[in-house]
Design a protein around this motif. Structure first.
Motif, PDB file in Angstrom:
ATOM      1  N   VAL A 166       6.368   8.223   1.680  1.00  0.00           N
ATOM      2  CA  VAL A 166       6.930   7.372   0.616  1.00  0.00           C
ATOM      3  C   VAL A 166       6.812   5.901   1.014  1.00  0.00           C
ATOM      4  O   VAL A 166       6.419   5.045   0.205  1.00  0.00           O
ATOM      5  N   ASN A 167       7.144   5.602   2.277  1.00  0.00           N
ATOM      6  CA  ASN A 167       7.039   4.221   2.750  1.00  0.00           C
ATOM      7  C   ASN A 167       5.594   3.740   2.735  1.00  0.00           C
ATOM      8  O   ASN A 167       5.312   2.574   2.437  1.00  0.00           O
ATOM      9  N   LYS A 168       4.680   4.636   3.048  1.00  0.00           N
ATOM     10  CA  LYS A 168       3.265   4.277   3.008  1.00  0.00           C
ATOM     11  C   LYS A 168       2.852   3.918   1.582  1.00  0.00           C
ATOM     12  O   LYS A 168       2.131   2.942   1.358  1.00  0.00           O
ATOM     13  N   ALA A 169       3.319   4.698   0.598  1.00  0.00           N
ATOM     14  CA  ALA A 169       3.005   4.412  -0.804  1.00  0.00           C
ATOM     15  C   ALA A 169       3.577   3.064  -1.218  1.00  0.00           C
ATOM     16  O   ALA A 169       2.918   2.272  -1.907  1.00  0.00           O
ATOM     17  N   MET A 170       4.801   2.774  -0.779  1.00  0.00           N
ATOM     18  CA  MET A 170       5.430   1.508  -1.114  1.00  0.00           C
ATOM     19  C   MET A 170       4.713   0.322  -0.451  1.00  0.00           C
ATOM     20  O   MET A 170       4.533  -0.725  -1.063  1.00  0.00           O
ATOM     21  N   ARG A 171       4.282   0.495   0.799  1.00  0.00           N
ATOM     22  CA  ARG A 171       3.546  -0.581   1.482  1.00  0.00           C
ATOM     23  C   ARG A 171       2.213  -0.848   0.792  1.00  0.00           C
ATOM     24  O   ARG A 171       1.791  -1.999   0.655  1.00  0.00           O
ATOM     25  N   THR A 172       1.578   0.220   0.353  1.00  0.00           N
ATOM     26  CA  THR A 172       0.296   0.073  -0.343  1.00  0.00           C
ATOM     27  C   THR A 172       0.488  -0.661  -1.663  1.00  0.00           C
ATOM     28  O   THR A 172      -0.282  -1.576  -2.004  1.00  0.00           O
ATOM     29  N   LEU A 173       1.521  -0.282  -2.416  1.00  0.00           N
ATOM     30  CA  LEU A 173       1.824  -0.950  -3.685  1.00  0.00           C
ATOM     31  C   LEU A 173       2.171  -2.415  -3.451  1.00  0.00           C
ATOM     32  O   LEU A 173       1.737  -3.305  -4.203  1.00  0.00           O
ATOM     33  N   VAL A 196      16.526  -0.743   2.048  1.00  0.00           N
ATOM     34  CA  VAL A 196      15.559   0.174   2.643  1.00  0.00           C
ATOM     35  C   VAL A 196      14.388  -0.636   3.182  1.00  0.00           C
ATOM     36  O   VAL A 196      14.119  -1.733   2.714  1.00  0.00           O
ATOM     37  N   THR A 197      13.692  -0.111   4.166  1.00  0.00           N
ATOM     38  CA  THR A 197      12.558  -0.825   4.743  1.00  0.00           C
ATOM     39  C   THR A 197      11.305   0.018   4.669  1.00  0.00           C
ATOM     40  O   THR A 197      11.365   1.252   4.714  1.00  0.00           O
ATOM     41  N   THR A 198      10.164  -0.649   4.555  1.00  0.00           N
ATOM     42  CA  THR A 198       8.880   0.062   4.547  1.00  0.00           C
ATOM     43  C   THR A 198       8.302   0.155   5.945  1.00  0.00           C
ATOM     44  O   THR A 198       7.250   0.745   6.138  1.00  0.00           O
ATOM     45  N   LYS A 199       8.970  -0.432   6.912  1.00  0.00           N
ATOM     46  CA  LYS A 199       8.440  -0.413   8.273  1.00  0.00           C
ATOM     47  C   LYS A 199       8.386   1.024   8.777  1.00  0.00           C
ATOM     48  O   LYS A 199       9.391   1.740   8.750  1.00  0.00           O
ATOM     49  N   PRO A 200       7.193   1.480   9.210  1.00  0.00           N
ATOM     50  CA  PRO A 200       7.094   2.874   9.653  1.00  0.00           C
ATOM     51  C   PRO A 200       7.902   3.133  10.912  1.00  0.00           C
ATOM     52  O   PRO A 200       7.979   2.291  11.803  1.00  0.00           O
ATOM     53  N   THR A 201       8.518   4.298  10.959  1.00  0.00           N
ATOM     54  CA  THR A 201       9.272   4.689  12.143  1.00  0.00           C
ATOM     55  C   THR A 201       8.306   5.208  13.200  1.00  0.00           C
ATOM     56  O   THR A 201       7.493   6.096  12.926  1.00  0.00           O
ATOM     57  N   ALA A 202       8.380   4.643  14.389  1.00  0.00           N
ATOM     58  CA  ALA A 202       7.467   5.049  15.457  1.00  0.00           C
ATOM     59  C   ALA A 202       7.727   6.504  15.836  1.00  0.00           C
ATOM     60  O   ALA A 202       8.869   6.909  16.040  1.00  0.00           O
ATOM     61  N   ARG A 203       6.647   7.289  15.899  1.00  0.00           N
ATOM     62  CA  ARG A 203       6.766   8.687  16.292  1.00  0.00           C
ATOM     63  C   ARG A 203       6.577   8.804  17.802  1.00  0.00           C
ATOM     64  O   ARG A 203       5.809   8.053  18.410  1.00  0.00           O
ATOM     65  N   HIS A 204       7.272   9.742  18.390  1.00  0.00           N
ATOM     66  CA  HIS A 204       7.156   9.967  19.829  1.00  0.00           C
ATOM     67  C   HIS A 204       6.876  11.439  20.123  1.00  0.00           C
ATOM     68  O   HIS A 204       7.057  11.881  21.249  1.00  0.00           O
TER      69      HIS A 204
END
Length: 417
Positions: A166-173, A196-204
């Motif tokens: 969802v955040n990826k879609a919002m960043r693209t828009l 809310v933030t579009t900043k992706p959460t770092a995966r570990h």
């Protein structure tokens, strides 16, 4: 001559050898002037203060629609009624009727002007809009508000799409809106007001020693191979290839059989995120996997999977393995880096293995060759494969000395059935 000016009346106009003035019976003051040679043009006329009659041309009947001409005439007649001498007004081109840009127009312009975007990135943008925002594409961008974005955000979340997607879609828009002439970005407004933030959460997430050994068991073709139901051994080899090389999803699926150099025993990734070819040595396990697929030297895909069939097989094998925590293909790349670090590989070397963009003049301009890189990667791959083999033997995570012969270990994994 007075008549009702219609499109049919205009079509029937013919030259008479003298100038004619045809005045509309419906709109007083509006008419058509026909020259002796038959050229017709709209005009408007009327009296101003002082009793003087003025006349002003509107334009040729061949260039202006009748309805548009009447609309222009009404405006001129209104100014005449206010005492304005329209004959002295400077003629200015009528503004073109331009439809406002839709979101689809804005997306097309964005992709067209961003000449540095790779084809895979362009396709990714199109997929995001097709999968998440199709109903917004035909809406004028000026009509898309922060409320529209908020509704869309809630819909995507309710559909079960992950927060990251969802955040990826919002960043693209947001990126597309930033490329327009609008003074406000509805996505930015939505996030500012919602918190809310579009900043992706770092995966570990990375795979453990036990999880790696489970994937290895999927690839085994010897007499001790576990008879997993529905397992596709070719796909299992592809999963292992990701663990052995740390490459990205699209980089492996984009490989062609001709990218394997049989003489040099190297494999070249050409469709990379950094835009630079990434040539690796086919060491041990990697060679065994690549050589069984690179049976010819043509431009057909090295691995027999499209993006669609890959996703289907990935879901199947993820269920077969049944790991406790969810994982993605990119987590295999992260696993490669994590276990390289565990065995003491330098971070700069790991960066080179992952084909991250080079930093600094020396690496960018003077270390573009492959002499040292091939030797360095060969050593790293050999150490990592011995490490994985230790996991298969049931040893816990830890750094193991490269005591066993690598080729023997690989042969044990790929003994003929």
């Amino acid at each position: 001559m007075q008549l009702k000016i219609t499109q049919r009346a205009i079509a029937s106009l013919e030259p008479t050898g003298s100038v004619q003035f045809l005045r509309d019976s419906d709109l007083q003051g509006f008419g058509i002037k026909v020259t002796a040679k038959g050229k017709a043009s709209y005009f408007v006329e009327g009296r101003i203060k002082g009793g003087r009659t003025v006349r002003k041309a509107i334009g040729s009947v061949d260039h202006i629609a009748l309805d548009q001409a009447k609309t222009d005439a009404k405006g001129m007649l209104y100014r005449l009624s206010k005492g304005i001498d329209i004959s002295k007004e400077r003629s200015t081109p009528a503004p073109l009727s331009v439809e406002p840009d839709t979101l689809q127009d804005a997306l097309d312009k964005y992709l067209l002007t961003r000449v540095s975007l790779r084809e895979t990135t362009i396709n990714d943008y199109k997929k995001v809009f097709a999968n998440c925002l199709p109903e917004l594409l035909h809406i004028p961008i000026e009509d898309i508000s922060k409320e529209t974005v908020a509704v869309k955000h809630r819909e995507l979340t309710k559909q079960g799409k992950s927060t990251a997607y969802v955040n990826k879609a919002m960043r693209t828009l947001k990126a597309v809106f930033n490329s327009t002439d609008l003074t406000r970005n509805p996505v930015t407004q939505f996030y500012e007001s919602s918190g809310v933030t579009t900043k992706p959460t770092a995966r570990h997430r990375y795979l453990s020693a036990h999880e790696i050994s489970e994937i290895v068991h999927l690839t085994r073709r010897d007499k001790d191979a576990i008879p997993y139901p529905n397992v596709n051994r070719d796909f299992a080899d592809l999963l292992m290839f990701y663990l052995l090389t740390g490459c990205r999803l699209n980089e492996a699926l984009g490989l062609k059989k001709s990218d394997y150099n049989h003489r040099e025993d190297t494999l070249t990734f050409r469709d990379t995120k950094s835009g630079r070819d990434h040539t690796i040595p086919c060491t041990g396990w990697i060679k065994r996997i690549v050589s069984q697929f690179a049976t010819t030297e043509d431009d057909s895909p090295l691995f027999p999977f499209t993006y669609s069939t890959y996703r289907h097989q990935f879901d199947i094998h993820r269920r077969i393995l049944g790991f406790h925590d969810a994982w993605t293909t990119h987590d295999l790349r992260r696993t490669f880096a994590e276990h390289c670090q565990l065995i003491g590989v330098d971070l700069h070397v790991i960066s080179a293995c992952l084909n991250h963009a080079p930093v600094g003049v020396t690496r960018t301009s003077y270390l573009g060759g492959g002499l040292a890189k091939k030797h360095m990667l060969s050593e790293v791959y050999g150490q990592l494969q011995r490490q994985y083999s230790a996991y298969v033997k049931g040893l816990p995570e830890g750094k193991y000395a490269p005591e066993d012969d690598l080729q023997t270990l690989v042969d044990q994994m790929y003994s003929p059935e």
